[in-house]
Design an enzyme around this catalytic site. Structure first.
Site, mmCIF file in Angstrom:
data_model
loop_
_atom_site.group_PDB
_atom_site.id
_atom_site.type_symbol
_atom_site.label_atom_id
_atom_site.label_comp_id
_atom_site.label_asym_id
_atom_site.label_seq_id
_atom_site.Cartn_x
_atom_site.Cartn_y
_atom_site.Cartn_z
ATOM 1 N N HIS A 230 16.869 -41.347 -31.656
ATOM 2 C CA HIS A 230 16.346 -42.396 -31.874
ATOM 3 C C HIS A 230 15.001 -42.909 -30.975
ATOM 4 O O HIS A 230 14.247 -42.614 -31.254
ATOM 5 C CB HIS A 230 17.522 -43.625 -31.668
ATOM 6 N N HIS A 269 14.835 -39.272 -40.754
ATOM 7 C CA HIS A 269 15.498 -40.170 -40.962
ATOM 8 C C HIS A 269 16.695 -39.982 -41.858
ATOM 9 O O HIS A 269 17.106 -40.148 -42.758
ATOM 10 C CB HIS A 269 14.672 -41.572 -41.655
ATOM 11 N N ASP A 323 7.950 -42.624 -34.955
ATOM 12 C CA ASP A 323 8.089 -42.332 -33.838
ATOM 13 C C ASP A 323 6.848 -41.315 -33.907
ATOM 14 O O ASP A 323 6.266 -41.203 -32.618
ATOM 15 C CB ASP A 323 9.159 -41.874 -33.584
HETATM 16 N N1 ACO Z 1 13.536 -31.748 -38.474
HETATM 17 C C1 ACO Z 1 13.611 -30.403 -39.244
HETATM 18 N N2 ACO Z 1 14.684 -30.494 -39.618
HETATM 19 C C2 ACO Z 1 15.156 -31.506 -39.606
HETATM 20 C C3 ACO Z 1 14.605 -32.767 -39.183
HETATM 21 C C4 ACO Z 1 13.883 -32.496 -38.186
HETATM 22 N N3 ACO Z 1 12.856 -33.442 -38.289
HETATM 23 N N4 ACO Z 1 15.813 -33.680 -39.329
HETATM 24 C C5 ACO Z 1 16.625 -33.555 -40.142
HETATM 25 N N5 ACO Z 1 16.683 -32.069 -40.532
HETATM 26 C C6 ACO Z 1 17.006 -31.454 -41.345
HETATM 27 C C7 ACO Z 1 17.774 -30.568 -40.905
HETATM 28 O O1 ACO Z 1 17.820 -29.976 -40.124
HETATM 29 C C8 ACO Z 1 19.246 -30.964 -41.792
HETATM 30 O O2 ACO Z 1 18.690 -30.101 -42.348
HETATM 31 P P1 ACO Z 1 20.330 -28.859 -43.494
HETATM 32 O O3 ACO Z 1 21.064 -29.624 -44.483
HETATM 33 O O4 ACO Z 1 19.660 -27.678 -44.030
HETATM 34 O O5 ACO Z 1 21.192 -28.163 -42.266
HETATM 35 C C9 ACO Z 1 18.738 -32.100 -42.853
HETATM 36 O O6 ACO Z 1 17.642 -32.348 -42.637
HETATM 37 C C10 ACO Z 1 19.594 -33.189 -42.792
HETATM 38 O O7 ACO Z 1 19.892 -34.103 -40.827
HETATM 39 P P2 ACO Z 1 20.663 -34.678 -40.023
HETATM 40 O O8 ACO Z 1 19.910 -34.340 -38.732
HETATM 41 O O9 ACO Z 1 21.822 -34.215 -40.934
HETATM 42 O O10 ACO Z 1 20.347 -36.217 -40.645
HETATM 43 P P3 ACO Z 1 20.453 -37.205 -40.491
HETATM 44 O O11 ACO Z 1 20.630 -38.002 -41.274
HETATM 45 O O12 ACO Z 1 21.493 -37.530 -39.348
HETATM 46 O O13 ACO Z 1 19.480 -37.395 -38.912
HETATM 47 C C11 ACO Z 1 17.654 -37.858 -37.603
HETATM 48 C C12 ACO Z 1 18.665 -38.094 -38.957
HETATM 49 C C13 ACO Z 1 18.947 -38.016 -36.661
HETATM 50 C C14 ACO Z 1 16.530 -39.048 -37.699
HETATM 51 C C15 ACO Z 1 17.059 -36.593 -38.083
HETATM 52 O O14 ACO Z 1 15.820 -36.777 -38.933
HETATM 53 C C16 ACO Z 1 16.312 -35.562 -36.225
HETATM 54 O O15 ACO Z 1 17.303 -35.576 -35.279
HETATM 55 N N6 ACO Z 1 14.781 -36.465 -35.942
HETATM 56 C C17 ACO Z 1 14.039 -35.828 -35.270
HETATM 57 C C18 ACO Z 1 14.350 -37.274 -34.065
HETATM 58 C C19 ACO Z 1 13.963 -37.612 -34.832
HETATM 59 O O16 ACO Z 1 12.342 -38.434 -34.689
HETATM 60 N N7 ACO Z 1 14.436 -39.546 -33.472
HETATM 61 C C20 ACO Z 1 13.762 -40.935 -34.227
HETATM 62 C C21 ACO Z 1 13.924 -41.797 -35.805
HETATM 63 S S1 ACO Z 1 13.033 -42.953 -36.267
HETATM 64 C C22 ACO Z 1 14.627 -44.170 -34.514
HETATM 65 O O17 ACO Z 1 15.525 -44.240 -34.582
HETATM 66 C C23 ACO Z 1 13.249 -45.004 -34.471
#
Ligand code: ACO
Length: 386
Positions: A230, A269, A323
């Site tokens: 987050h 996201h 972010d």
């Molecule tokens: N880098 C690479 N791959 C990613 C990323 C990333 N940052 N985010 C998602 N993916 C991929 C996952 O590996 C997954 O791939 P797959 O389907 O081949 O297994 C797919 O995208 C779905 O990802 P999930 O984690 O299941 O998606 P979710 O909706 O749960 O996650 C989240 C959203 C937690 C924000 C995620 O994108 C993440 O961890 N990002 C990095 C951390 C981040 O930047 N957080 C800030 C978010 S904005 C905020 O809160 C203010």
């Protein structure tokens, strides 16, 4: 023996991340994740970033309309009258370990504000609103005060003639910021002010839903914002840029991470599958501020990471989130990396309070269930026989 969950009914769904759950109505922020739209009370985020101020957006989010000039002046005066920390809170601040994480300090001291508020147990909406105003007004002094304390510098009193962004930078650095830098921070605060029922706002709503108070609700939110999935992602972005070190190393770093199935901070996201509109605004913004402050390399590295990510995972709907470019912007403004998430919290006070106040008026205890997967009828074995 595993028995069916006796509380489950056919209408219930299991949804681990609550992605498919609508928790109720809200008139605060509208998000269209497919089109990349964000509005506060119907006004596009771009419009607000260009024309509004953080204080005006707080008013908008709390009262569901833009204020008149008189209303805004009176609201700002009210906020500024609460800028100052009490001697008690200043003392607590100066007793915190200098190596503490600033998010722990902010969470602890926002919580402590509740102990000295005579209205803490008054649960009327008016009192909750005043509590929210106090948290909004005092958080900047807590963040700036802790940073000065850990640097061995004396605390600087707030200036009630200044807006939140300018006053924060003054209390942090001990000198008036340039107009452009203060406005840059003001815009970042606007962009981070609210965002639907994100994880930390949900934490606020769970707490307020038990008829707990605003301090407890925002304390829960700060603890939730801290996580790297987050708000904590902005600090991770900056540390990643520092670890990469140069443009030449970007490609190997990013593709290596993707090959190892590691996430790249600042991308992806839960709601946006199109480009996050805040990131779109921040990208241009980050470039300008990075150029002005001699941090062009940083911007170029970010831009290169974005290009590689777009080619590799853009089709999956993974784009930069708020972010990603806020990290470069805050760094260029001279903020210490571990203050990025506290500054996010400072801004999100607006949205946390807005949703808590909205919920307060139309409350229902939030209490989901889970599928029980443990045993039943297990014997109690005396400790000496285990
Ligand atoms: N880098 C690479 N791959 C990613 C990323 C990333 N940052 N985010 C998602 N993916 C991929 C996952 O590996 C997954 O791939 P797959 O389907 O081949 O297994 C797919 O995208 C779905 O990802 P999930 O984690 O299941 O998606 P979710 O909706 O749960 O996650 C989240 C959203 C937690 C924000 C995620 O994108 C993440 O961890 N990002 C990095 C951390 C981040 O930047 N957080 C800030 C978010 S904005 C905020 O809160 C203010």
């Amino acid at each position: 023996m595993l028995m069916a969950d006796v509380t489950a009914t056919p209408t219930m769904v299991t949804d681990k991340g609550l992605d498919r759950v609508i928790i109720g109505d809200s008139a605060k922020s509208f998000i269209d994740g497919a089109e990349g739209v964000l509005e506060y009370v119907g006004i596009e985020i771009d419009d607000l970033a260009r024309n509004s101020t953080f204080e005006e957006c707080c008013y908008l989010l709390w009262y569901d309309r833009l204020p008149t000039a008189d209303e805004l002046a009176s609201y700002e005066k009210d906020i500024r009258s609460h800028y100052m920390l009490s001697d008690n809170i200043k003392q607590m601040l100066q007793q915190t370990p200098k190596d503490a994480s600033p998010m722990h300090v902010v969470r602890t001291l926002v919580s402590a504000l509740g102990m000295e508020d005579p209205e803490c147990n008054d649960q009327s909406i008016e009192a909750e609103e005043r509590k929210a105003l106090r948290v909004l007004a005092k958080t900047p002094a807590i963040i700036a005060g802790f940073d000065r304390h850990r640097r061995g510098e004396s605390l600087i009193d707030p200036d009630p003639n200044l807006n939140i962004a300018t006053n924060f930078l003054l209390m942090l650095n001990g000198e008036m910021p340039g107009e452009q830098t203060a406005r840059a921070l003001d815009v970042c605060l606007i962009l981070h002010a609210d965002h639907g029922i994100n994880a930390s706002t949900f934490a606020t709503m769970v707490a307020i839903g038990t008829q707990s108070d605003m301090y407890s609700a925002i304390t829960a939110a700060i603890g939730t914002l801290r996580g790297p999935l987050h708000g904590g992602a902005n600090e991770r972005v900056m540390r990643m840029l520092q670890e990469i070190g140069s443009i030449d190393a970007v490609e190997g770093f990013v593709t290596g991470r993707l090959e190892r199935k590691e996430k790249v901070p600042g991308f992806g996201h839960r709601v946006y599958k199109a480009y996050d509109p805040r990131a779109k605004y921040l990208k241009t913004f980050a470039e300008t501020i990075a150029d002005e402050t001699g941090n062009h390399d940083l911007y170029e590295m970010s831009s290169t990471i974005e290009g590689i990510m777009e080619a590799a995972v853009g089709a999956k709907g993974i784009h930069p989130n708020v972010d990603f470019f806020s990290a470069t912007s805050y760094y260029s403004m001279g903020l210490a990396i571990d203050l990025f998430t506290p500054v996010f919290a400072l801004a999100r006070n607006a949205g946390w309070a807005a949703h808590a106040l909205e919920r307060h008026e139309d409350n229902r205890l939030i209490r989901p269930r889970c599928n029980y997967t443990g045993p039943h009828g297990a014997p109690y074995v005396a400790i000496e026989n285990r």
